[in-house]
Design a protein around this motif. Structure first.
Motif, PDB file in Angstrom:
ATOM      1  N   TYR A   1     -11.863   5.857   4.975  1.00 56.23           N
ATOM      2  CA  TYR A   1     -11.161   4.591   4.229  1.00 56.23           C
ATOM      3  C   TYR A   1     -12.116   3.468   4.075  1.00 56.23           C
ATOM      4  N   ALA A   2     -12.897   3.206   5.001  1.00 54.41           N
ATOM      5  CA  ALA A   2     -13.805   1.961   5.079  1.00 54.41           C
ATOM      6  C   ALA A   2     -14.973   2.204   4.120  1.00 54.41           C
TER       7      ALA A   2
ATOM      8  N   GLY B   1     -11.373   4.690  -4.368  1.00 54.85           N
ATOM      9  CA  GLY B   1     -11.319   4.996  -2.710  1.00 54.85           C
ATOM     10  C   GLY B   1     -10.803   3.899  -2.162  1.00 54.85           C
ATOM     11  N   GLY B   2     -10.788   4.186  -0.838  1.00 55.68           N
ATOM     12  CA  GLY B   2     -10.071   3.227  -0.012  1.00 55.68           C
ATOM     13  C   GLY B   2      -8.777   3.066   0.426  1.00 55.68           C
ATOM     14  N   SER B   3      -7.947   3.573  -0.633  1.00 60.25           N
ATOM     15  CA  SER B   3      -6.496   3.331  -0.551  1.00 60.25           C
ATOM     16  C   SER B   3      -5.832   4.649  -0.810  1.00 60.25           C
TER      17      SER B   3
ATOM     18  N   HIS C   1      -5.787   9.437   9.808  1.00 58.09           N
ATOM     19  CA  HIS C   1      -4.983   8.385  10.659  1.00 58.09           C
ATOM     20  C   HIS C   1      -5.485   7.857  12.113  1.00 58.09           C
ATOM     21  N   TYR C   2      -5.885   8.969  12.743  1.00 58.41           N
ATOM     22  CA  TYR C   2      -5.961   8.631  14.093  1.00 58.41           C
ATOM     23  C   TYR C   2      -7.566   9.075  14.742  1.00 58.41           C
ATOM     24  N   THR C   3      -8.383   9.076  13.837  1.00 58.52           N
ATOM     25  CA  THR C   3      -9.755   9.285  14.180  1.00 58.52           C
ATOM     26  C   THR C   3     -10.755   8.425  13.533  1.00 58.52           C
ATOM     27  N   ARG C   4     -11.943   8.340  14.361  1.00 58.02           N
ATOM     28  CA  ARG C   4     -13.169   7.433  13.810  1.00 58.02           C
ATOM     29  C   ARG C   4     -13.503   7.960  12.470  1.00 58.02           C
ATOM     30  N   LEU C   5     -13.619   9.070  12.125  1.00 58.02           N
ATOM     31  CA  LEU C   5     -13.990   9.671  10.952  1.00 58.02           C
ATOM     32  C   LEU C   5     -13.194   9.229  10.059  1.00 58.02           C
TER      33      LEU C   5
ATOM     34  N   ARG D   1     -11.148   6.709   9.973  1.00 55.90           N
ATOM     35  CA  ARG D   1     -11.373   5.109   9.470  1.00 55.90           C
ATOM     36  C   ARG D   1     -12.701   4.895   8.874  1.00 55.90           C
TER      37      ARG D   1
ATOM     38  N   LYS E   1       0.773  -1.073   0.019  1.00 55.41           N
ATOM     39  CA  LYS E   1       0.015   0.019  -0.016  1.00 55.41           C
ATOM     40  C   LYS E   1       0.852   1.258   0.118  1.00 55.41           C
TER      41      LYS E   1
ATOM     42  N   TYR F   1      -3.640  13.826  10.594  1.00 56.60           N
ATOM     43  CA  TYR F   1      -3.972  13.091  11.769  1.00 56.60           C
ATOM     44  C   TYR F   1      -5.485  12.871  11.885  1.00 56.60           C
ATOM     45  N   VAL F   2      -6.260  13.442  11.395  1.00 59.22           N
ATOM     46  CA  VAL F   2      -7.621  13.322  11.146  1.00 59.22           C
ATOM     47  C   VAL F   2      -8.084  11.784  10.730  1.00 59.22           C
TER      48      VAL F   2
ATOM     49  N   ARG G   1     -23.319   9.945   7.328  1.00 60.64           N
ATOM     50  CA  ARG G   1     -22.483  11.303   7.992  1.00 60.64           C
ATOM     51  C   ARG G   1     -21.031  11.517   7.458  1.00 60.64           C
TER      52      ARG G   1
END
Lengths: 327, 509
Positions: A200-201, A270-272, A191-195, A197, A14, A188-189, A218
């Protein structure tokens, strides 16, 4: 072929596209340094940053959108609209910058929010929604004025012309600082927040993200809002750079931003992808322009030709890369 | 003995890792209706795809003889030219085009490169009369019902001068009237000399219409029966379809069953694509702590639809019914609600809906449970890593590290990642849809062990499976579903494959 060998031995697949872009940037810089006198200096790199700070900020927003598998065609027009609103409010009623800038940012975010909400609520392709947004924002520019409006506000021009001295005669503009801060916060947002994640998902597989209970709707609205905010901020930075507002500013910038994101190795599906890749993508585009101007005899349209060729190479690379992981 | 129109002999078709068909033989007599029966995944559709050239010659072993000639079809066009037409379960019609246009799609009535509309509509009207379809030929496909669409497919086949018509589950989506009309039509076609091969799960239809039946099980031909000569009954077909012994493929398990944890009552779901069609019809079921419950049903019975509609209304429209959790009524409007109420659903299509294949193991495991490992939106990456490592060990996920990309793992290990993800949300109820589909035998045993362990922890597990032996070996109690209705509830000690298959094929009275 060296890249595949690297991919097989140590670098996770990746990171490969980002690495390729990084190597490309380094190779271009070295080649330029050998070919042109005075090219291999730190200030050349910093100038690329100075001249492309607004594009960098816009491309950050675009990265969020593309990571979810969407696209935002409205960014160039929103940039132009932002310069126009900022210039007209400062020139006409003479509003101070500290009122005008937040207002512009709010308008940009609002436009993004509305587009995101439409994409989500009516399940319409982002391409169409943001295409409509693109025409709307560009059209709104001309309701404010058809001519270029100069910015003469004292605070604004003073800030725009500030040079921040680094060591050894190197300097940057405040716009670069702002752009770097935006990149760091965004990274930072992501890689380190739920948003992050969820972004990416959602891009990886919207159906599965939904079945994992992630807030897909959302997230989609959020990325278009972020992109709208970044466009407006890009517009503010562009008005620092141009010291004017004009409806013809930033024509086609959405395509530059998309190109930078793709060259930076982010998958259009998307996603990567990584923000670092986007930064490198913007730098590569900027460095092409620098090389063309150092060459002197070449017309600036060669920039477009090189960008076109690079895009081909990267899309092909992504195809090969994703075909390999699927197996 | 009448003449054979088709003989397939020694057909073997392998997909990477699976032998879908093994030495299958099929002979069909001219002018008969020949049924093919078998469980889900037995290889019926694969066989028909071999016959119709969807899997071209060279991709399988064996011989096909049609009308006395050896055939080597390179694609559907070849088989259609020979007179073999297949009508798939998912109809292949273009919804915005008219009936006439669809009938002659790819086979246009043209003069010098231009379409002759008069002839198209005239000939379409003639064909429509033959199949008993009373509509205007210029009506769009989207404006007529599924039953009529099925007739258009048959008219389309007739336009191609079909000699062997293959129908895959033709009545699966039809109501009783439409089904009856279709069966009459097939009888009529037989009298005109068109041979039909029909794949059907509805055994009452098979016994009503077929002249002979071939039974396929686990990719092999079991037997071919002549309906009249052998006096074939539904029971006879069922015993052919299931006749297989259970062996030690299941870990032993002594359940400790507690109180009821989830109850679904009067659950009705309508299809989002076919307005007015009930996919789940007044279903009711209850799950108790520590219990493994099976849900059996044939393809299209509404198993997945039932599960997904309960899991945050992710399938279906106009959903009505009640859900009780620990005896209290609850409202589940979306997936987040379902997770909050302790319900988890692992999908049957894990590659498309269950995993983010381009992401790594740890992020897939944490995806549904991020709330638990983050503060004000910030994810604690150390904790995420630790949790993933725990599952990596406890679930025995065979991946080089938790940073490996999920798309590169084997099916069994992907499934373990899916299970880890849901276990992390600490559910009371796990709905596992085809948990062992596409997984090799060794990994299946591991998955069964995990399921037993979850039940021992006091969770209720609902297992949806097409493999009856799996349900018999694993479950404490089994519900059967047929055409959207719960047709039976069988405790483990009373359950046999024959009994379940009876309930699963029970049509509506």
């Amino acid at each position: 072929m060296t890249t595949t060998a690297i991919g097989r031995t140590s670098v996770p697949a990746k990171y490969l596209p980002v690495l390729v872009t990084g190597c490309l940037f380094a190779a271009m810089f070295v080649a330029g340094g050998i070919r042109y006198e005075g090219f291999a200096s730190g200030q050349v790199v910093l100038n690329v940053f100075i001249d492309n700070a607004f594009l960098l900020v816009v491309a950050v927003g675009m990265t969020f959108v593309i990571l979810t598998g969407g696209i935002d065609l409205s960014v160039g027009s929103v940039v132009a609209l932002s310069t126009m609103i900022a210039a007209s409010l400062m020139a006409g009623p003479g509003w101070p910058p500290y009122v005008v800038i937040p207002l512009v940012l709010a308008i940009g975010s609002g436009l993004g929010l509305v587009m995101g909400a439409i994409v989500h609520a009516f399940d319409i392709q982002p391409f169409i929604v943001t295409l409509a947004g693109m025409f709307l924002a560009r059209g709104l520019c001309y309701t404010i004025g058809t001519d270029s409006i100069p910015i003469e506000d004292a605070t604004f021009t003073a800030f725009a012309q500030t040079r921040i001295d680094l060591f050894a005669d190197l300097w940057i503009s405040p716009s670069v600082v702002i752009a770097v801060v935006v990149v760091l916060v965004a990274a930072y947002v992501l890689h380190y927040t739920r948003l992050g994640r969820s972004v990416y998902a959602t891009g990886g597989s919207e159906q599965s993200a939904m079945l994992m209970g992630l807030p897909v709707g959302r997230t989609k609205i959020a990325v278009y809002t972020i992109s709208g905010f970044c466009s407006a901020l890009g517009g503010v930075l562009l008005s620092f750079y141009m010291l004017s507002g004009y409806g013809l500013h930033a024509v086609g910038m959405e395509l530059d931003a998309i190109a930078a994101v793709v060259i930076g190795g982010t998958l259009l599906t998307g996603g990567s992808g990584f923000l670092l890749g986007t930064v490198l993508g913007v730098l590569v585009l900027g460095l092409i322009q620098t090389i063309i101007s150092f060459e002197g005899t070449l017309s600036s349209w060669w920039t477009k030709i090189f960008i076109g060729l690079l895009l081909f190479v990267f899309i092909l690379l992504q195809r090969v890369f994703s075909a390999r992981t699927r197996r | 003995m009448t003449e054979q129109i088709l003989r397939m002999s020694g057909i073997t078709k392998t997909f990477p890792g699976v032998k879908a068909l093994q030495d299958v033989n099929l002979s069909v007599r001219r002018g008969e209706i020949h049924a093919i029966c078998g469980e889900n995944g037995a290889g019926k559709s694969t066989l028909m795809k071999v016959l119709s050239g969807v899997y071209p010659h060279g991709g399988y072993e064996g011989e096909i003889t049609f009308e006395g000639r050896r055939c080597e079809f390179g694609g559907i066009r070849d088989s259609e030219r020979a007179g073999i037409v297949i009508i798939h379960q998912e109809l292949a019609l273009s919804p915005q085009l008219s009936i006439a246009e669809n009938i002659f799609l790819g086979n246009e009535r043209a003069r010098r490169g231009l379409i002759d509309w008069n002839r198209t509509n005239y000939e379409a009207a003639t064909l429509m009369k033959r199949v008993g379809l009373r509509e205007n030929p210029t009506t769009a496909i989207a404006d007529i019902g599924v039953g009529k669409q099925q007739l258009v497919e048959i008219a389309k086949a007739l336009a191609k001068e079909v000699r062997l018509l293959i129908l895959d589950e033709p009545t699966a989506a039809l109501n009783d009237d439409d089904s009856a009309h279709l069966l009459d039509l097939l009888r009529g076609l037989r009298d005109e000399g068109i041979t039909c091969v029909i794949i059907s799960h509805k055994l009452n239809e098979v016994t009503a219409i077929a002249d002979s039946v071939t039974i396929i099980r686990d990719g092999r031909t079991i037997e071919t029966l002549d309906m009249a000569a052998d006096q074939v009954t539904e029971d006879r077909i069922i015993s052919g379809m299931v006749g297989r012994a259970l062996d030690n493929r299941f870990p032993p398990h002594e359940p400790t069953i507690g109180d009821e944890v989830l109850r679904v009552e009067d659950w009705t779901v309508y299809s989002p694509s076919q307005p007015g069609r009930k996919v789940v019809d007044g279903a009711a079921l209850s799950l108790r702590r520590g219990e493994i419950v099976g849900l059996a049903g044939l393809m299209g019975a509404g198993r997945t639809e039932l599960a997904m509609s309960v899991f945050g209304r992710t399938y279906g429209v106009h959903i009505t019914g009640k859900i009780f959790k620990d005896g209290k009524p609850i409202e589940i409007r979306n997936v987040q609600d379902a997770i909050r109420h302790g319900i988890a659903y692992a999908t049957e299509d894990r590659k498309r809906y269950g995993l983010n294949l381009i992401e790594d193991v740890k992020r897939n495991i944490s995806a549904a449970g991020l709330r638990g490992m983050s503060k004000r939106g910030w994810v604690d990456e150390m904790q995420e890593y630790r949790v993933a490592e725990e599952f990596h060990k406890s679930m025995n996920i065979k991946a080089p590290s938790v940073s490996s990309i999920v798309g590169q793992l084997s099916g069994g290990n992907q499934q373990k990642v899916v299970l880890s993800k849901w276990i992390l949300t600490e559910p009371d109820v796990l709905i596992l849809d085809e948990p062992t589909r596409g997984i090799d035998v060794g990994a299946k045993y591991e998955i069964y062990t995990i399921i037993n362990r979850l039940a021992d922890q006091g969770k209720a597990v609902l297992v949806i499976s097409s493999e009856l032996p799996e349900l018999l070996g694993l479950c404490d109690r089994i519900y059967t579903l047929s055409e959207g209705r719960i047709t039976g509830e069988v405790p483990r000690r009373d359950a046999t494959q024959e009994r379940l298959m009876h309930l699963m094929t029970k049509g509506q009275e």
